[in-house]
Write a protein that holds these residues in place. Structure first.
Motif, PDB file in Angstrom:
ATOM      1  N   ALA A 156     -11.171   3.297 -12.998  1.00  0.00           N
ATOM      2  CA  ALA A 156     -11.339   3.867 -11.661  1.00  0.00           C
ATOM      3  C   ALA A 156     -12.052   2.877 -10.748  1.00  0.00           C
ATOM      4  CB  ALA A 156     -12.122   5.184 -11.748  1.00  0.00           C
ATOM      5  N   GLU A 157     -13.037   2.173 -11.326  1.00  0.00           N
ATOM      6  CA  GLU A 157     -13.808   1.210 -10.532  1.00  0.00           C
ATOM      7  C   GLU A 157     -12.923   0.054 -10.060  1.00  0.00           C
ATOM      8  OE1 GLU A 157     -16.272   3.777 -12.826  1.00  0.00           O
ATOM      9  OE2 GLU A 157     -14.681   2.407 -13.487  1.00  0.00           O
ATOM     10  N   GLU A 158     -11.998  -0.370 -10.938  1.00  0.00           N
ATOM     11  CA  GLU A 158     -11.120  -1.479 -10.543  1.00  0.00           C
ATOM     12  C   GLU A 158     -10.220  -1.082  -9.381  1.00  0.00           C
ATOM     13  OE1 GLU A 158      -7.497  -4.325 -12.202  1.00  0.00           O
ATOM     14  OE2 GLU A 158      -8.347  -2.774 -13.501  1.00  0.00           O
ATOM     15  N   LEU A 159      -9.650   0.121  -9.437  1.00  0.00           N
ATOM     16  CA  LEU A 159      -8.806   0.587  -8.343  1.00  0.00           C
ATOM     17  C   LEU A 159      -9.587   0.641  -7.044  1.00  0.00           C
ATOM     18  CD1 LEU A 159      -6.324   1.874  -7.024  1.00  0.00           C
ATOM     19  CD2 LEU A 159      -7.064   4.088  -7.959  1.00  0.00           C
ATOM     20  N   ASP A 160     -10.767   1.244  -7.069  1.00  0.00           N
ATOM     21  CA  ASP A 160     -11.554   1.381  -5.852  1.00  0.00           C
ATOM     22  C   ASP A 160     -11.976   0.009  -5.314  1.00  0.00           C
ATOM     23  OD1 ASP A 160     -12.905   3.394  -4.045  1.00  0.00           O
ATOM     24  OD2 ASP A 160     -14.625   2.145  -4.620  1.00  0.00           O
ATOM     25  N   ARG A 161     -12.411  -0.874  -6.234  1.00  0.00           N
ATOM     26  CA  ARG A 161     -12.889  -2.190  -5.816  1.00  0.00           C
ATOM     27  C   ARG A 161     -11.772  -3.021  -5.200  1.00  0.00           C
ATOM     28  NH1 ARG A 161     -12.179  -6.690  -8.335  1.00  0.00           N
ATOM     29  NH2 ARG A 161     -11.720  -5.649 -10.328  1.00  0.00           N
ATOM     30  N   ARG A 162     -10.610  -3.067  -5.859  1.00  0.00           N
ATOM     31  CA  ARG A 162      -9.534  -3.917  -5.355  1.00  0.00           C
ATOM     32  C   ARG A 162      -8.979  -3.399  -4.019  1.00  0.00           C
ATOM     33  NH1 ARG A 162      -5.139  -5.408  -9.756  1.00  0.00           N
ATOM     34  NH2 ARG A 162      -4.291  -6.346  -7.848  1.00  0.00           N
ATOM     35  N   PHE A 163      -8.875  -2.067  -3.883  1.00  0.00           N
ATOM     36  CA  PHE A 163      -8.389  -1.521  -2.616  1.00  0.00           C
ATOM     37  C   PHE A 163      -9.351  -1.846  -1.481  1.00  0.00           C
ATOM     38  CE2 PHE A 163      -8.520   2.152   0.373  1.00  0.00           C
ATOM     39  CZ  PHE A 163      -7.317   1.915   1.004  1.00  0.00           C
ATOM     40  N   LYS A 164     -10.638  -1.660  -1.716  1.00  0.00           N
ATOM     41  CA  LYS A 164     -11.599  -1.866  -0.632  1.00  0.00           C
ATOM     42  C   LYS A 164     -11.858  -3.349  -0.377  1.00  0.00           C
ATOM     43  CE  LYS A 164     -13.610   2.718  -1.040  1.00  0.00           C
ATOM     44  NZ  LYS A 164     -14.754   3.577  -1.439  1.00  0.00           N
ATOM     45  N   GLU A 165     -11.740  -4.178  -1.407  1.00  0.00           N
ATOM     46  CA  GLU A 165     -11.825  -5.625  -1.165  1.00  0.00           C
ATOM     47  C   GLU A 165     -10.649  -6.097  -0.315  1.00  0.00           C
ATOM     48  OE1 GLU A 165     -14.164  -7.223  -5.189  1.00  0.00           O
ATOM     49  OE2 GLU A 165     -11.994  -7.487  -4.978  1.00  0.00           O
ATOM     50  N   TRP A 166      -9.462  -5.561  -0.613  1.00  0.00           N
ATOM     51  CA  TRP A 166      -8.291  -5.944   0.180  1.00  0.00           C
ATOM     52  C   TRP A 166      -8.440  -5.513   1.626  1.00  0.00           C
ATOM     53  CZ3 TRP A 166      -5.096  -2.002   2.233  1.00  0.00           C
ATOM     54  CH2 TRP A 166      -4.020  -2.474   2.994  1.00  0.00           C
ATOM     55  N   ILE A 167      -8.826  -4.272   1.839  1.00  0.00           N
ATOM     56  CA  ILE A 167      -8.878  -3.777   3.216  1.00  0.00           C
ATOM     57  C   ILE A 167      -9.988  -4.458   4.006  1.00  0.00           C
ATOM     58  CG2 ILE A 167     -10.457  -1.779   3.076  1.00  0.00           C
ATOM     59  CD1 ILE A 167      -8.184  -0.179   4.492  1.00  0.00           C
ATOM     60  N   ALA A 168     -11.009  -4.954   3.296  1.00  0.00           N
ATOM     61  CA  ALA A 168     -12.095  -5.667   3.979  1.00  0.00           C
ATOM     62  C   ALA A 168     -11.655  -7.035   4.471  1.00  0.00           C
ATOM     63  CB  ALA A 168     -13.299  -5.806   3.037  1.00  0.00           C
ATOM     64  N   THR A 169     -10.576  -7.590   3.873  1.00  0.00           N
ATOM     65  CA  THR A 169     -10.115  -8.914   4.296  1.00  0.00           C
ATOM     66  C   THR A 169      -9.284  -8.864   5.566  1.00  0.00           C
ATOM     67  OG1 THR A 169      -8.077  -8.804   2.993  1.00  0.00           O
ATOM     68  CG2 THR A 169     -10.053  -9.665   1.888  1.00  0.00           C
ATOM     69  N   LEU A 170      -8.841  -7.677   5.970  1.00  0.00           N
ATOM     70  CA  LEU A 170      -7.971  -7.566   7.134  1.00  0.00           C
ATOM     71  C   LEU A 170      -8.777  -7.673   8.415  1.00  0.00           C
ATOM     72  CD1 LEU A 170      -5.727  -4.594   5.969  1.00  0.00           C
ATOM     73  CD2 LEU A 170      -5.319  -7.032   5.690  1.00  0.00           C
ATOM     74  N   LYS A 171      -8.345  -8.566   9.289  1.00  0.00           N
ATOM     75  CA  LYS A 171      -9.004  -8.712  10.591  1.00  0.00           C
ATOM     76  C   LYS A 171      -8.192  -7.930  11.607  1.00  0.00           C
ATOM     77  CE  LYS A 171     -11.121 -13.209   9.690  1.00  0.00           C
ATOM     78  NZ  LYS A 171     -11.270 -14.600  10.147  1.00  0.00           N
TER      79      LYS A 171
END
Length: 977
Positions: free
Chosen positions: A961-976
């Motif tokens: 569960a942590e991997e899903l949450d982390r990867r989704f939020k890391e990805w969305i944080a990279t969007l400018k």
């Protein structure tokens, strides 16, 4: 094994090289244009199939600069000469003898690019663009233009595009209306045709992007339209600026990057093609995939492929090498596979840039038969250090450049060395021995009319199961693929029609062969009288009938040299009298084609053909009467005002979507009769829809009809469903009801809860119907597109049709929100997919149908919510069932302000569910690689069938569960955003 690699990237609006294959290196040109970014590196000349022999080897002056161009048996090249000068030379390919030379003035660049057009050679370098006229005996510089950046000339329609400027090819005068604010300068610019009247000029970009971290490969594009106004042959449309394709792997790589783009044709007319972007700096995806070629499917996705050599293209396939030396084939759908392993090829350790002659691939010093999949020969080791690529120079000939400045010509020992003979004008391929050339109307009688305009007469048997048509004639039988057939007739009846659009195109091809010579004769007469304005009008008419672009460009040059004289009215009256019988003959042919369509019940095709005969005043006359006969039964009773103008507006929409107006006695009309609809109703059947509209406004209902059909086609692509030519029955079509007012909409819903009253549209699984209404607002003023209809209506239409298609057709009519998808965990995907599709579809007309645009509202809002830590835990979101979703608070709780537009949104927890779900669909489809994309589709099917196995993060392919949450939020944080 075929592998598909997809790169997540925001689609830059293509400023890539858009060069259609028909404009690329074929026929009697033998052109290999080093200065053209859209160069396909392939020609349709006879290849060398035996071990080559050296025909000549020479060093011209102090050595070559850049890559030479071959056209019509002549090699054009730039060389260094004495005193620091540079020279443009024309060399006879067969003998190596210099036929003409011209000195370049004030040019000392160490590299030059060349492009050839009709009787002209265009040369570009750092800060300089120039054109030399070529008459077969001498070269003379006609103009020179100094500018910033590196010039890479691309000729088109009498213009030359170079750096970020457009010039008149004959005079060098800038044509800013054709090309402005295009970045250009660093990379080659190219121009390519979409159809006879439209083209696009494109250029690549490399560097930082305002929305994303790192450095990006992007492209810009400016559409071109032919126009007779203002003395220019074309006008530029709206610039589509700097859309990303893929990210550079290494920081600072963009500064030294070089980019070209190569066109892959659509494998079939209704399928999209693609662009391959090659760069000398490695590209990467957020998932770590790396390569030097990015593939952009038309109105579709991006891919990065692990190839290392600049590809060559043949039709819908490209060819290159990977890092291991394997020869790979790249297709227009962005799939690729190994064609030949490195161990089976010569010189395994040095993959080189390939070229193609006929069906043979040249890799500088060896050749490979692409169809037989075998090595044909290797070059003897007498030519030291060849500089790639091998350049096909004619039948059985190719050129190689040496690092020492020499150029050598090699030939097939079984073919005598000679200059290529001019080929006859290209004609469509002969499908059968009995097929006549397409000219005029099809000959009466049984047989088939092919999509390319050819006709095959005979007794017809249509086999839909085998997707073929058998034709029996007195001299034998033929079997034609159904995909090649526009219309088939048997015993005097029409037994198969692909679509009215296909028939219309076939008729235009046939009729054009008769009309083009007529308009060319009128152009010649107008030029004799120096009436440039009349000649321009006739040329535009010839273009509508498909005149060859090379011929049109030649005529445009002649017209540009003329100008209407003062007091020309007597000449104009004389020209009108001369033209009258010719134009009457054209009109007679069009009327005959209309009658042909009328006899075969092709109302949209016949109307579009005949619309050119009717003046804006639409006064009485035989043409008005003939057009009126195309109005479908019952149409006039369902529109306000005069029916013919309304029908003429609807006909092109129906032609494009494959829609037909339902006759008054059509059984499908019983559906709205059962709903007790009163008053006029427009009803249409498309390949995927039954569309009923209580508004007759074509600028409102028309876009809803076309976008609804496009949404279904997009979902078929998204879910990997092979779209069929037509649904087997109306029960398989999506029923859409568009009400003119909210009162009508609410009355038909009969919802005791009152919830429907607060919606703009909804899907009713129990009825298998989607309902919408046109919101009140200002009149559209006759415009079409997103501005003419409420944006919310478009979004709602796409959202609800997603529910309708997925639940009613993809899964089946027994599933739905009250069924398995509502009971099982994973309900987020039901609303998330619909939210994802509505965002991607709503602007499809402006930027093409794609599912990879991260600037859409759901992703933008989710990104802003993530910054304030107001999103759900992702693993919790994927466990929601329908009841959990319905229990979310609908009252606005969060305030989000978008950084660019400064718009403020008030969002409730239920709103957050929608936005985060749509963003999660985007993430799984575009940012996690092809395996995640395929798993996501399987997961969605499991949710709808009630077969998903919790936990959701595991079903989606994540380790925790942590991997899903982390990867989704890391990805969305990279969007400018």
């Amino acid at each position: 094994m075929t592998t598909t690699l997809r790169a997540y990237a925001r689609p830059f609006v293509v400023l890539a090289a858009i060069l259609a294959s028909r404009a690329a290196l074929a026929g009697d040109d033998w052109v290999m244009e080093g200065g053209d970014a859209g160069r396909r590196s392939s020609v349709d000349c006879a290849p060398i199939r035996n071990e080559p022999v050296l025909l000549w080897k020479k060093k011209f002056d102090a050595g070559w600069i850049g890559e030479p161009v071959v056209r019509g048996g002549v090699m054009f090249l730039v060389t260094r000469a004495g005193g620091g000068q540079q020279v443009v030379s024309a060399v006879d390919v067969a003998t190596g003898e210099v036929r003409a030379r011209s000195v370049r003035i004030q040019c000392s660049s160490d590299w030059a690019t060349i492009a050839a057009s009709d009787r002209a050679v265009h040369v570009g370098a750092q800060g300089l663009a120039e054109t030399f006229q070529w008459n077969g005996s001498f070269l003379s510089r006609s103009w020179q233009f100094v500018h910033k950046g590196f010039s890479t000339p691309a000729p088109f329609a009498g213009l030359v595009f170079s750096a970020n400027e457009a010039y008149d090819a004959a005079t060098g005068r800038p044509r800013p209306q054709a090309l402005t604010t295009l970045s250009g300068g660093r990379f080659p610019i190219s121009v390519g045709l979409h159809d006879p009247d439209h083209a696009t000029v494109v250029s690549a970009t490399a560097g930082p992007h305002p929305r994303y971290p790192g450095e990006w490969l992007g492209f810009e594009a400016r559409p071109l339209s032919r126009c007779s106004a203002g003395g220019s042959s074309i006008l530029g449309g709206e610039l589509q600026p700097n859309l990303p394709v893929a990210q550079f792997r290494d920081a600072g790589a963009a500064a030294n990057a070089f980019v070209v783009a190569i066109r892959l044709d659509a494998p079939q007319s209704e399928r999209p093609g693609a662009w391959m972007f090659w760069t000398n700096a490695p590209l990467t995806t957020p998932g770590g995939l790396c390569g030097q070629v990015a593939v952009r499917i038309d109105k579709g996705r991006n891919e990065v492929l692990p190839v290392v050599a600049r590809p060559a293209a043949r039709g819908s396939e490209g060819f290159s090498f990977d890092a291991a030396g394997n020869l790979v084939v790249i297709r227009a759908d962005a799939t690729f596979e190994i064609l030949a392993g490195a161990a089976s090829l010569p010189q395994q350790a040095t993959p080189s840039r390939p070229t193609i002659a006929g069906g043979v691939l040249y890799a500088a010093t060896w050749a490979y038969d692409l169809d037989a999949k075998t090595v044909l020969w290797t070059l003897p080791s007498g030519f030291a250090r060849p500089v790639e690529p091998a350049i096909p120079a004619g039948d059985g000939l190719f050129l190689l450049r040496g690092a020492d400045g020499e150029i050598a010509l090699f030939g097939d020992p079984d073919r005598p060395a000679r200059s290529p003979e001019p080929a006859a004008a290209a004609t469509p391929p002969v499908r059968t021995a009995t097929a006549p050339l397409p000219s005029g109307l099809p000959v009466p009688g049984d047989g088939v009319l092919l999509r390319d305009g050819r006709q095959v007469p005979g007794k017809v048997t249509v086999d839909l199961g085998a997707s073929q048509v058998a034709i029996e004639a007195g001299d034998g039988s033929e079997v034609v693929p159904l995909a090649d057939v526009a219309i088939a007739e048997s015993e005097g009846k029409t037994v198969y029609v692909a679509s009215e659009r296909d028939v219309h195109r076939a008729l235009m091809t046939r009729l054009g062969r008769a009309q083009i010579p007529r308009y060319e004769a009128l152009i010649a007469q107008a030029l004799e009288l120096s009436l440039a304005s009349f000649a321009t009008d006739y040329l535009e008419e010839a273009r509508t009938w498909g005149i060859a672009e090379a011929r049109a460009a030649d005529l445009a040059k002649k017209i540009a040299a003329k100008q209407d004289p003062a007091l020309a009215e007597p000449r104009k009256n004389g020209m009108r009298k001369k033209a009258a019988p010719v134009l009457d003959a054209v009109a007679c042919d069009v009327r005959a084609a209309m009658e042909w369509c009328l006899a075969r019940d092709l109302p949209a095709a016949g109307t579009v053909l005949g619309a050119r005969l009717v003046s804006e005043r639409e006064d009485a006359g035989p043409d008005i009467e003939l057009l009126t006969r195309f109005i479908p039964p019952g149409f006039a009773a369902n529109v306000r005002g005069r029916p013919l103008p309304s029908w003429r507006t609807w006909a092109p929409l129906l032609l494009d979507t494959g829609a037909r107006f339902l006759a008054p006695n059509d059984p499908a009309r019983r559906r709205i009769e059962a709903a007790r609809w009163q008053g006029p109703v427009l009803a249409f059947r498309t390949p995927n829809l039954l569309f009923f509209s209580r508004t007759d406004a074509a600028d409102i209902a028309g876009p809803c009809l076309s976008r609804g059909e496009a949404a279904i086609r997009g979902l078929q692509e998204l879910l990997g469903v092979a779209p069929s030519a037509r649904a087997p029955s109306d029960d398989q079509r999506i029923e859409v009801r568009l009400h003119a007012t909210k009162e009508q909409y609410v009355d038909e819903a009969r919802d005791p809860t009152g919830m429907i009253e607060h919606t703009l549209g909804y899907y009713s699984p129990a009825e298998n119907v989607s309902r919408f209404y046109v919101p009140a607002g200002p009149k559209s003023g006759g415009k079409s597109g997103p501005e003419s209809v409420s944006r919310n209506l478009f979004k709602t239409l796409a959202h609800e049709l997603t529910h309708h298609y997925v639940e009613g057709r993809w899964i089946g009519p027994t599933a739905g929100r009250s069924g398995a998808a509502g009971r099982s965990r994973g309900y987020w995907v039901v609303e998330g997919l619909a939210r994802f599709v509505e965002d991607q579809i709503v602007d499809a007309d402006a930027r093409g149908l794609t599912f990879e645009d991260p600037s859409v509202l759901s992703v933008t809002l989710a990104a802003q919510l993530a910054r304030s830590d107001q999103l759900f835990e992702t693993a919790d979101l994927v466990e929601f069932d329908y009841q959990s979703f319905r229990s979310l608070e609908p009252t606005p709780k969060y305030t989000v302000q978008l950084p660019r537009s400064r718009w403020t949104y008030k969002l409730s927890p239920m709103n957050v569910f929608y936005e985060q779900s749509g963003s999660l669909v985007f993430f799984l489809r575009n940012a996690c690689g092809p395996n995640s994309r395929a798993r996501f589709v399987e997961y969605m099917r499991d949710v709808y069938e009630g077969d998903v196995t919790p936990p959701g993060w595991k079903a989606l392919g994540f380790g925790s569960a942590e991997e899903l949450d982390r990867r989704f939020k890391e990805w969305i944080a990279t969007l400018k955003l």
